[in-house]
Design an enzyme around this catalytic site. Structure first.
Site, PDB file in Angstrom:
ATOM      1  N   GLU A  17       0.823  -1.208   0.000  1.00 41.56           N
ATOM      2  CA  GLU A  17       0.000   0.000   0.000  1.00 41.56           C
ATOM      3  C   GLU A  17       0.861   1.264   0.000  1.00 41.56           C
ATOM      4  O   GLU A  17       0.513   2.259  -0.636  1.00 41.56           O
ATOM      5  CB  GLU A  17      -0.921   0.039   1.230  1.00 41.56           C
ATOM      6  CG  GLU A  17      -2.009  -1.024   1.251  1.00 41.56           C
ATOM      7  CD  GLU A  17      -1.571  -2.301   1.968  1.00 41.56           C
ATOM      8  OE1 GLU A  17      -0.359  -2.627   1.951  1.00 41.56           O
ATOM      9  OE2 GLU A  17      -2.456  -2.981   2.527  1.00 41.56           O
ATOM     10  N   LEU A  18       1.971   1.203   0.730  1.00 43.36           N
ATOM     11  CA  LEU A  18       2.803   2.412   0.813  1.00 43.36           C
ATOM     12  C   LEU A  18       3.425   2.723  -0.553  1.00 43.36           C
ATOM     13  O   LEU A  18       3.471   3.879  -0.981  1.00 43.36           O
ATOM     14  CB  LEU A  18       3.902   2.238   1.873  1.00 43.36           C
ATOM     15  CG  LEU A  18       4.766   3.477   2.122  1.00 43.36           C
ATOM     16  CD1 LEU A  18       3.923   4.674   2.570  1.00 43.36           C
ATOM     17  CD2 LEU A  18       5.853   3.195   3.159  1.00 43.36           C
ATOM     18  N   LYS A 122      23.859   0.336  -0.571  1.00 39.29           N
ATOM     19  CA  LYS A 122      23.333  -0.831   0.141  1.00 39.29           C
ATOM     20  C   LYS A 122      23.492  -0.734   1.649  1.00 39.29           C
ATOM     21  O   LYS A 122      24.517  -0.303   2.152  1.00 39.29           O
ATOM     22  CB  LYS A 122      24.040  -2.092  -0.347  1.00 39.29           C
ATOM     23  CG  LYS A 122      23.460  -2.634  -1.636  1.00 39.29           C
ATOM     24  CD  LYS A 122      24.360  -3.660  -2.235  1.00 39.29           C
ATOM     25  CE  LYS A 122      24.337  -4.921  -1.428  1.00 39.29           C
ATOM     26  NZ  LYS A 122      23.130  -5.730  -1.700  1.00 39.29           N
ATOM     27  N   ILE A 443      26.309  -5.937 -23.469  1.00 37.51           N
ATOM     28  CA  ILE A 443      26.324  -6.763 -22.258  1.00 37.51           C
ATOM     29  C   ILE A 443      25.201  -7.792 -22.239  1.00 37.51           C
ATOM     30  O   ILE A 443      25.208  -8.706 -21.427  1.00 37.51           O
ATOM     31  CB  ILE A 443      26.275  -5.850 -21.010  1.00 37.51           C
ATOM     32  CG1 ILE A 443      27.416  -4.835 -21.061  1.00 37.51           C
ATOM     33  CG2 ILE A 443      26.357  -6.632 -19.726  1.00 37.51           C
ATOM     34  CD1 ILE A 443      28.801  -5.435 -21.209  1.00 37.51           C
ATOM     35  N   GLU A 617      28.907  -7.674  -4.228  1.00 31.71           N
ATOM     36  CA  GLU A 617      28.067  -7.266  -3.109  1.00 31.71           C
ATOM     37  C   GLU A 617      27.863  -8.391  -2.106  1.00 31.71           C
ATOM     38  O   GLU A 617      27.392  -8.149  -1.000  1.00 31.71           O
ATOM     39  CB  GLU A 617      26.731  -6.718  -3.608  1.00 31.71           C
ATOM     40  CG  GLU A 617      25.845  -7.757  -4.263  1.00 31.71           C
ATOM     41  CD  GLU A 617      24.506  -7.167  -4.702  1.00 31.71           C
ATOM     42  OE1 GLU A 617      24.528  -6.216  -5.480  1.00 31.71           O
ATOM     43  OE2 GLU A 617      23.464  -7.661  -4.232  1.00 31.71           O
ATOM     44  N   GLU A 677      32.028  -2.393 -15.348  1.00 30.64           N
ATOM     45  CA  GLU A 677      31.671  -0.982 -15.318  1.00 30.64           C
ATOM     46  C   GLU A 677      32.910  -0.146 -15.019  1.00 30.64           C
ATOM     47  O   GLU A 677      33.669  -0.457 -14.116  1.00 30.64           O
ATOM     48  CB  GLU A 677      30.643  -0.753 -14.207  1.00 30.64           C
ATOM     49  CG  GLU A 677      30.349   0.704 -14.011  1.00 30.64           C
ATOM     50  CD  GLU A 677      29.283   0.938 -12.963  1.00 30.64           C
ATOM     51  OE1 GLU A 677      28.281   0.209 -12.955  1.00 30.64           O
ATOM     52  OE2 GLU A 677      29.459   1.850 -12.164  1.00 30.64           O
ATOM     53  N   HIS A 706      23.398   3.993 -17.427  1.00 34.05           N
ATOM     54  CA  HIS A 706      22.411   4.397 -16.416  1.00 34.05           C
ATOM     55  C   HIS A 706      21.810   5.755 -16.729  1.00 34.05           C
ATOM     56  O   HIS A 706      20.922   6.223 -16.023  1.00 34.05           O
ATOM     57  CB  HIS A 706      23.046   4.403 -15.031  1.00 34.05           C
ATOM     58  CG  HIS A 706      23.631   3.067 -14.669  1.00 34.05           C
ATOM     59  ND1 HIS A 706      24.920   2.714 -15.021  1.00 34.05           N
ATOM     60  CD2 HIS A 706      23.098   1.990 -14.054  1.00 34.05           C
ATOM     61  CE1 HIS A 706      25.146   1.481 -14.601  1.00 34.05           C
ATOM     62  NE2 HIS A 706      24.067   1.019 -14.025  1.00 34.05           N
ATOM     63  N   CYS A 738      26.949  -1.852 -18.988  1.00 36.02           N
ATOM     64  CA  CYS A 738      25.995  -2.829 -18.452  1.00 36.02           C
ATOM     65  C   CYS A 738      24.922  -3.063 -19.516  1.00 36.02           C
ATOM     66  O   CYS A 738      25.007  -2.506 -20.623  1.00 36.02           O
ATOM     67  CB  CYS A 738      25.388  -2.292 -17.156  1.00 36.02           C
ATOM     68  SG  CYS A 738      24.500  -3.534 -16.190  1.00 36.02           S
TER      69      CYS A 738
HETATM   70  N1  GLN Z   1      23.155  -9.631 -19.251  1.00 37.00           N
HETATM   71  C1  GLN Z   1      22.485  -8.768 -18.365  1.00 37.00           C
HETATM   72  C2  GLN Z   1      21.898  -7.585 -19.129  1.00 37.00           C
HETATM   73  O1  GLN Z   1      22.461  -7.167 -20.063  1.00 37.00           O
HETATM   74  C3  GLN Z   1      23.400  -8.241 -17.308  1.00 37.00           C
HETATM   75  C4  GLN Z   1      22.663  -7.364 -16.345  1.00 37.00           C
HETATM   76  C5  GLN Z   1      23.482  -6.949 -15.142  1.00 37.00           C
HETATM   77  O2  GLN Z   1      24.670  -7.062 -15.148  1.00 37.00           O
HETATM   78  N2  GLN Z   1      22.847  -6.428 -14.116  1.00 37.00           N
HETATM   79  O3  GLN Z   1      20.871  -7.061 -18.777  1.00 37.00           O
HETATM   80 ZN    ZN Z   2      25.859  -4.959 -15.313  1.00 30.74          ZN
END
Ligand code: GLN
Ligand code: ZN
Length: 767
Positions: A17-18, A122, A443, A617, A677, A706, A738
């Site tokens: 809901e939030l 994180k 990627i 991570e 990256e 991004h 990415c």
């Molecule tokens: N192969 C994935 C993509 O291209 C890799 C995604 C990722 O590294 N988070 O979406």
């Molecule tokens: Zn990635």
């Protein structure tokens, strides 16, 4: 009677809901009063749920409009200049601006247009993300936000006994960053402490008895000056009113045990789920006046607690501590889904094995009661039921698959080894693939357009047939291949249109996984994730990606990369089993992926990428545990990849650039090519190469996916030249940072045109 308390309850609501209210508010469809009403109703519901479950002392301050660390920043007046309202008084708009940024053309907000959001990162080793406080060298602190006091009043008005929750001053400072000039944020402590004093006085005036002060950094490797600061801080805080419980979680106190046990406060909470070895030694270390809260119900997973096992520990503590023993979840239940009762479609067997936040509260309460009244009928029934569940699970053929286990036991140590070392594989791969110098690739994913999502939804809803859905995906693949050929990329991908998510897609096809409908957990702000649950031994009944990749390869003469998610990432982004070690689960996943790798190879696919987005991570909080983790992660990857012939090129991808500390482990994975990256840090990663020469091929991302910004080819060529200073040309690849799934096609094509041009320019220049 041992007091049952809770460290924090999920705030999102059993039906998110939030999330829904926040997003409606941000779209302008729900006004602030409407949003506040939703928050108030959720808080009231959550207190009632906990109270009904038998929790005696309810947390307040665990609710947040976006993030609890951000709430503290407002409370302390840590509001960066770019967000500071003209009259100095922050509002909900200020809070959301700090969390989400303000776009240039949004002048409705009192402050500056074009203010970028605070950094998100994180929360310890969880998948929750908090907003990083920004400290200025001349940072002042002043109580600036009334939310906690209002919520305490709200709970009191409902007749609840509450325990406000604060993030402690050292953890709060630790989580922040110094901005504008290098200075040690620890120097801010003396200025910050008076605000804690003020808060405690206000709470005492409201009639609060106990306050929980979270200092999870006590479970980390702390520099000596931070350790010293604890005593200083709490010597001052002890003069303030209210009884104080210091809460630690996510790990053991270890070298900080003496420090934590002897702080001049009234109680200590420790996490016995993550660090059971702290018991019973803690009993001898704790001063005789203190309350000890034992976190015995896992706040971070979905399994029912083995009540009898835990009760045996609690009884031992109870004999020593009596009333001074409290019972709790290991950490805040923020990291657990809300209410299992909501799962209307889960089979009864699996449901009987699970516990979400509401059920965990009941477990905590029951354990408290069992100490006081061991013969109580309800207690006896619950213990009997818990025993039955444990026994059923231990014997269930749904979990225990002799063939999977036998395969693991029979594994040859050489299974993770490629036939030849990289130097020997390289020539064979070159001969086979015939790639130019500085090969270009992407990627994996291409834009997940609205059309793709609609097709998937229609397929799931049953309004699109399996055949029509497959054809829709094939047409996306055709489009992706055409675009890549036109761009002149050297190694193509199929684009991952058919994948909702890089983990879920595979989890759905593996044996041993289960899925909930409402098992949502907050990731950040209004974003929630619903991790798949590893229930039993894992295996791959049939090929998962083969048809798509084969189809894609059939459309082009260029090499098509097979695209898989790696074992560590699968494990990290799932709810894992607790009845077998994580290493075993990682190896089972590795073997399942290995089967797919071998199928792809047999189908003639010459390049296979195994993504390990979550590898870094997963690093444990304590450095002494790093090597064990990295060994296991490396082993799992090698097991997944190691079965192929020399001629088959294995790629991996990782979405971060902080490699310095783990570069040896990454080299030990022995992928032929790694893409990573680097563009956001302008190739900072390459520093790692000064210390350690990465032996295999590498594609440092040359542009940031991004952001919708399209860098020109000169910029990308510049980054490549920088990389070429550290990495021999013949081992360098050219690719974005990415996957491109979050981007739109026009910017994707524009950026890739420039990327291919940059590679061509460099080939001409440097060859
Ligand atoms: N192969 C994935 C993509 O291209 C890799 C995604 C990722 O590294 N988070 O979406
Ligand atoms: Zn990635």
């Amino acid at each position: 009677m041992a007091l049952a308390h809770n460290l924090g309850f999920p705030r999102i609501g059993r039906d998110r809901e939030l999330k829904k209210a926040l997003e409606a508010h941000w779209r302008g469809e729900l006004d602030e009063a409407g949003l506040r009403a939703v928050g108030q109703r959720l808080r009231a519901e959550h207190w009632q749920l906990q109270k009904d479950a038998g929790i005696a002392l309810l947390p307040v301050g665990d609710f947040a409009w976006y993030d609890q660390v951000l709430t503290h920043s407002l409370a302390f007046g840590v509001i960066p200049q770019r967000f500071r309202p003209a009259n100095g008084k922050p509002t909900l708009d200020t809070l959301f601006a700090m969390a989400r940024g303000v776009s240039v053309n949004n002048s409705q907000h009192g402050c500056c247009g074009g203010a970028h959001a605070q950094e998100l990162t994180k929360w310890f080793d969880t998948n929750y993300h908090y907003l990083v406080p920004e400290f200025a060298a001349d940072q002042q602190f002043a109580l600036s936000w009334e939310q906690l006091f209002e919520e305490v009043a709200e709970a009191h008005a409902l007749g609840h006994a509450v325990k406000p929750v604060l993030i402690g001053p050292l953890t709060y400072l630790w989580l922040g960053k110094s901005k504008g000039g290098a200075f040690d944020r620890l120097e801010l402590l003396e200025r910050l402490l008076p605000v804690y004093g003020e808060i405690l006085q206000r709470l005492a005036a409201q009639g609060v008895d106990w306050v929980q002060i979270d200092e999870p950094i006590l479970a980390l490797d702390l520099p000596q000056d931070w350790k010293n600061a604890f005593e200083r801080a709490y010597n001052l805080i002890q003069r303030e009113p209210c009884r104080k419980l210091i809460a630690t979680y996510f790990g053991g106190l270890e070298d900080n045990l003496g420090l934590a046990a002897n702080l001049p406060v009234d109680g200590l909470h420790i996490d016995l789920v993550r660090a059971p070895q702290q018991f019973p030694s803690i009993l001898d270390r704790l001063p005789a006046y203190k309350v000890l809260s034992l976190g015995v119900v896992n706040g971070r997973n979905v399994w029912r607690t083995d009540l009898e096992k835990v009760l045996a520990i609690l009884q031992q503590a109870h004999e020593r501590l009596g009333e001074r023993l409290w019972v709790a979840p290991s950490c805040s239940l923020l990291h657990s889904p809300v209410d299992l009762a909501r799962e209307d479609q889960l089979d009864a067997e699996l449901k009987s094995w699970l516990a979400f936040a509401v059920q965990k509260c009941r477990e905590v309460a029951l354990l408290g009661k069992a100490l006081a009244a061991p013969e109580d009928a309800e207690v006896l029934a619950a213990l009997a039921q818990s025993r039955a569940v444990q026994a059923a699970r231990a014997a269930s053929p749904r979990i225990h698959k002799p063939d999977v286990q036998a395969r693991l036991t029979a594994l040859e140590p050489a299974a993770g080894l490629r036939q030849s070392p990289f130097a020997a594989r390289r020539g064979k791969q070159r001969a086979r693939l015939q790639l130019p110098l500085l090969p270009t690739t992407t990627i994996g994913s291409f834009p997940q357009t609205a059309a793709i999502r609609q097709a998937r939804q229609a397929f799931r809803a049953g309004t699109l047939s399996a055949d029509d859905y497959a054809e829709a995906m094939r047409s996306e693949i055709r489009h992706a291949v055409e675009v890549q050929e036109a761009l002149g990329l050297d190694v193509l991908v199929h684009g991952e249109a058919e994948r909702n998510d890089m983990v879920e897609y595979f989890a759905e096809q593996l044996d041993g996984y289960a899925f909930t409908r409402f098992g949502w957990v907050q990731s950040y702000g209004s974003r929630c994730v619903k991790p798949a649950v590893i229930v039993g031994d894992l295996s791959r009944p049939q090929a998962m990606t083969l048809d798509w990749i084969r189809y894609a390869q059939g459309l082009t003469a260029k090499p098509m990369k097979g695209m898989l998610t790696g074992p560590v990432t699968m494990l990290m982004w799932s709810f894992a089993r607790e009845d077998v070690p994580r290493e075993v689960q990682a190896r089972q996943l590795a073997l399942a992926i290995r089967d797919e790798v071998l199928d792809l190879e047999a189908a003639g696919i010459g390049i296979i990428q195994i993504d390990e987005a979550a590898l870094r991570e997963g690093l444990p909080l304590r450095r002494e545990a790093w090597q064990g983790y990295l060994d296991c992660a490396t082993e799992a990857f090698r097991l997944a990849a190691g079965g192929v012939r020399d001629e088959t090129q294995i790629h991996t991808h990782m979405c971060y650039s902080e490699f310095n500390e783990v570069i040896e482990a990454i080299a030990a994975m022995d992928a032929d090519v790694i893409t990573i990256e680097t563009s956001r840090s302008a190739m900072q990663l390459l520093e790692a190469f000064e210390r350690f020469a990465y032996p295999n091929e590498i594609g440092p991302g040359v542009y940031d996916i991004h952001s919708p910004r399209v860098p020109d080819s000169a910029e990308m060529a510049g980054l490549l030249r920088k990389a070429a200073r550290r990495i021999p040309l013949e081992r360098l690849w050219v690719n974005p940072d990415c996957g491109l799934k979050t981007r739109a096609w026009p910017e994707t094509e524009a950026a890739l045109v420039n990327m291919v041009a940059a590679a061509r320019q460099l080939r001409a220049e440097l060859a």
